[in-house]
Write a protein that holds these residues in place. Structure first.
Motif, PDB file in Angstrom:
ATOM      1  N   LYS A   1       0.783  -1.184   0.013  1.00  0.00           N
ATOM      2  CA  LYS A   1       0.158   0.077  -0.087  1.00  0.00           C
ATOM      3  C   LYS A   1       0.967   1.211   0.078  1.00  0.00           C
ATOM      4  O   LYS A   1       0.902   2.203  -0.813  1.00  0.00           O
ATOM      5  CB  LYS A   1      -0.975  -0.105   1.277  1.00  0.00           C
ATOM      6  CG  LYS A   1      -1.999  -1.249   1.357  1.00  0.00           C
ATOM      7  CD  LYS A   1      -2.688  -1.182   2.750  1.00  0.00           C
ATOM      8  CE  LYS A   1      -2.102  -0.992   3.918  1.00  0.00           C
ATOM      9  NZ  LYS A   1      -1.194  -2.183   4.378  1.00  0.00           N
ATOM     10  N   SER A   2       1.789   1.266   0.932  1.00  0.00           N
ATOM     11  CA  SER A   2       2.585   2.414   1.176  1.00  0.00           C
ATOM     12  C   SER A   2       3.314   2.639  -0.311  1.00  0.00           C
ATOM     13  O   SER A   2       3.846   3.568  -0.616  1.00  0.00           O
ATOM     14  CB  SER A   2       3.452   2.517   2.195  1.00  0.00           C
ATOM     15  OG  SER A   2       2.920   2.517   3.220  1.00  0.00           O
ATOM     16  N   SER A   3       4.028   1.458  -0.608  1.00  0.00           N
ATOM     17  CA  SER A   3       4.687   1.674  -2.142  1.00  0.00           C
ATOM     18  C   SER A   3       3.992   2.268  -3.323  1.00  0.00           C
ATOM     19  O   SER A   3       4.773   2.815  -3.869  1.00  0.00           O
ATOM     20  CB  SER A   3       5.193   0.204  -2.295  1.00  0.00           C
ATOM     21  OG  SER A   3       5.907  -0.550  -1.293  1.00  0.00           O
TER      22      SER A   3
ATOM     23  N   THR B   1       2.008  11.343   4.602  1.00  0.00           N
ATOM     24  CA  THR B   1       2.779  10.084   4.801  1.00  0.00           C
ATOM     25  C   THR B   1       2.522   9.369   6.178  1.00  0.00           C
ATOM     26  O   THR B   1       1.854   9.826   7.051  1.00  0.00           O
ATOM     27  CB  THR B   1       4.450  10.593   4.927  1.00  0.00           C
ATOM     28  OG1 THR B   1       4.596  11.386   5.840  1.00  0.00           O
ATOM     29  CG2 THR B   1       4.767  11.019   3.415  1.00  0.00           C
ATOM     30  N   GLN B   2       2.802   7.796   6.188  1.00  0.00           N
ATOM     31  CA  GLN B   2       2.786   7.185   7.233  1.00  0.00           C
ATOM     32  C   GLN B   2       3.271   7.749   8.516  1.00  0.00           C
ATOM     33  O   GLN B   2       2.837   7.736   9.459  1.00  0.00           O
ATOM     34  CB  GLN B   2       2.883   5.884   6.672  1.00  0.00           C
ATOM     35  CG  GLN B   2       2.449   4.646   7.696  1.00  0.00           C
ATOM     36  CD  GLN B   2       2.636   3.294   7.233  1.00  0.00           C
ATOM     37  OE1 GLN B   2       2.966   2.960   6.033  1.00  0.00           O
ATOM     38  NE2 GLN B   2       2.323   2.400   8.129  1.00  0.00           N
ATOM     39  N   MET B   3       4.536   8.110   8.155  1.00  0.00           N
ATOM     40  CA  MET B   3       5.467   8.658   9.489  1.00  0.00           C
ATOM     41  C   MET B   3       5.779   9.960   9.123  1.00  0.00           C
ATOM     42  O   MET B   3       6.873  10.107   8.560  1.00  0.00           O
ATOM     43  CB  MET B   3       6.564   7.641   9.684  1.00  0.00           C
ATOM     44  CG  MET B   3       6.010   6.633  10.808  1.00  0.00           C
ATOM     45  SD  MET B   3       7.218   5.517  11.004  1.00  0.00           S
ATOM     46  CE  MET B   3       6.933   4.335   9.733  1.00  0.00           C
TER      47      MET B   3
ATOM     48  N   LEU C   1      -3.800   9.250   1.426  1.00  0.00           N
ATOM     49  CA  LEU C   1      -3.662   9.380   2.770  1.00  0.00           C
ATOM     50  C   LEU C   1      -3.018   7.924   3.336  1.00  0.00           C
ATOM     51  O   LEU C   1      -3.935   7.079   3.282  1.00  0.00           O
ATOM     52  CB  LEU C   1      -4.886   9.799   3.540  1.00  0.00           C
ATOM     53  CG  LEU C   1      -5.852  10.821   3.028  1.00  0.00           C
ATOM     54  CD1 LEU C   1      -6.867  11.043   3.788  1.00  0.00           C
ATOM     55  CD2 LEU C   1      -4.784  11.942   3.160  1.00  0.00           C
ATOM     56  N   ASP C   2      -1.863   7.903   3.793  1.00  0.00           N
ATOM     57  CA  ASP C   2      -1.287   6.571   4.077  1.00  0.00           C
ATOM     58  C   ASP C   2      -1.394   6.327   5.728  1.00  0.00           C
ATOM     59  O   ASP C   2      -0.812   6.840   6.513  1.00  0.00           O
ATOM     60  CB  ASP C   2       0.046   6.521   3.698  1.00  0.00           C
ATOM     61  CG  ASP C   2       0.794   4.919   3.797  1.00  0.00           C
ATOM     62  OD1 ASP C   2       0.022   4.212   4.279  1.00  0.00           O
ATOM     63  OD2 ASP C   2       2.039   4.989   3.480  1.00  0.00           O
ATOM     64  N   GLU C   3      -2.607   5.433   6.080  1.00  0.00           N
ATOM     65  CA  GLU C   3      -3.054   4.992   7.319  1.00  0.00           C
ATOM     66  C   GLU C   3      -2.908   6.622   8.162  1.00  0.00           C
ATOM     67  O   GLU C   3      -2.218   6.507   9.140  1.00  0.00           O
ATOM     68  CB  GLU C   3      -1.738   4.158   7.901  1.00  0.00           C
ATOM     69  CG  GLU C   3      -1.981   3.042   7.061  1.00  0.00           C
ATOM     70  CD  GLU C   3      -1.131   1.544   7.933  1.00  0.00           C
ATOM     71  OE1 GLU C   3      -1.182   1.633   9.260  1.00  0.00           O
ATOM     72  OE2 GLU C   3      -0.974   0.664   7.085  1.00  0.00           O
ATOM     73  N   PRO C   4      -4.153   7.401   7.910  1.00  0.00           N
ATOM     74  CA  PRO C   4      -4.210   8.573   8.795  1.00  0.00           C
ATOM     75  C   PRO C   4      -4.590   8.203  10.142  1.00  0.00           C
ATOM     76  O   PRO C   4      -4.541   9.087  11.109  1.00  0.00           O
ATOM     77  CB  PRO C   4      -5.029   9.400   7.866  1.00  0.00           C
ATOM     78  CG  PRO C   4      -5.889   8.524   7.168  1.00  0.00           C
ATOM     79  CD  PRO C   4      -4.833   7.321   6.906  1.00  0.00           C
TER      80      PRO C   4
HETATM   81 MG   LIG Z   1       2.387   1.152   4.750  1.00  0.00          MG
END
Ligand SMILES: [Mg+2]
Ligand SMILES: Nc1ncnc2c1ncn2[C@@H]1O[C@H](COP(=O)(O)OP(=O)(O)O)[C@@H](O)[C@H]1O
Length: 247
Positions: free
Chosen positions: A42-44, A85-87, A165-168
């Motif tokens: 997912k993030s990739s 971003t996720q982080m 939105l990556d895992e908000p």
């Molecule tokens: Mg991810």
């Protein structure tokens, strides 16, 4: 407004294929959930869509019909794509108010600084953060939950056409979850196509996605409505992947 991802394959810098042909065709503002377990890619996928250097993207990405696959990240951003971003990383030396007002001026065509600041304040309050945060350095020393909410404010400030939105919702406490949901709804109401990545169904107590995609081992293995979220809760991702989503 259309946003299309055609046959996207993503390779990491060490040559591993982590996204193995993903096609998404989104033709109106709304909330499009991409759910899948850790390591699904997912993030990739969203980092590659954004043009992140660490990932090689094959296939095509079209925004309003324009092929943006080869454009540098800042050109993608200029056309209205942004990634939460996720982080989110700390930015030493830049205060939240300064960063947000700069973004609001550039992307919302606001010229007046105090007007930009009042928009910034309204967005900060929308996600339940206190006004004090405006005078702090961006992300520095903030808790996980504060970072995720401030990242959503940053995205909202841009008034994006496409918000990735990556895992908000990850690292956000239960009380703040409705506020995260409100920010996402605001994005949609301002006309964005929201690609909402999450691996947990809990955010969907507060917002209803227009459509749900399930990603597993680099592929979309199922798609459908809210009933898929229920199915994920009951059976888990592996079951869905092996039963082709039960659809
Ligand atoms: Mg991810
Ligand atoms: N920069 C990278 N270099 C090497 N491998 C990576 C990199 N980014 C992700 N991966 C690998 O790609 C796979 C998918 O990761 P990721 O996209 O982060 O999945 P998800 O976001 O769905 O949890 C994982 O096996 C992960 O270890």
């Amino acid at each position: 407004m259309t946003f299309e991802v055609q046959e996207a394959r993503v390779l990491t810098s060490d040559g591993k294929i982590v996204v193995k042909g993903v096609t998404l065709s989104l033709s109106k503002p709304g909330i499009y959930a991409v759910m899948g377990p850790n390591g699904a890619g997912k993030s990739s996928l969203v980092n590659a869509i954004m043009g992140h250097q660490q990932y090689k993207l094959e296939g095509r990405v079209l925004l309003e019909g324009e092929d943006i696959t080869k454009l540098p990240t800042h050109e993608r951003a200029r056309r209205g794509i942004t990634l939460a971003t996720q982080m989110p990383l700390e930015v030493e030396g830049v205060r939240v108010a300064e960063l947000l007002s700069r973004i609001i001026k550039r992307f919302r065509g606001v010229e007046n600084t105090s007007e930009a600041l009042s928009i910034a304040r309204e967005l900060v309050r929308l996600v339940g953060l206190s006004d004090n945060i405006l005078s702090r350095y961006f992300m520095v020393g903030m808790s996980g939950g504060e970072r995720k909410r401030l990242e959503l404010v940053r995205v909202l400030a841009q008034k994006p056409k496409v918000a990735l939105l990556d895992e908000p919702d990850s690292g956000v406490d239960v009380e703040s979850m409705p506020l995260v949901a409100k920010a996402i709804e605001r994005l949609r109401d301002e006309g964005a196509i929201v690609l909402l990545i999450t691996h947990q169904p809990r955010l969907f107590k507060y917002i209803e996605p227009n459509y749900v995609y399930v990603m597993y081992d680099g592929r979309i293995v199922a798609h459908g409505g809210l009933e898929l979220v229920q199915l994920i809760e009951e059976k888990g991702y592996t079951w869905i992947a092996h039963h082709n989503g039960g659809r």
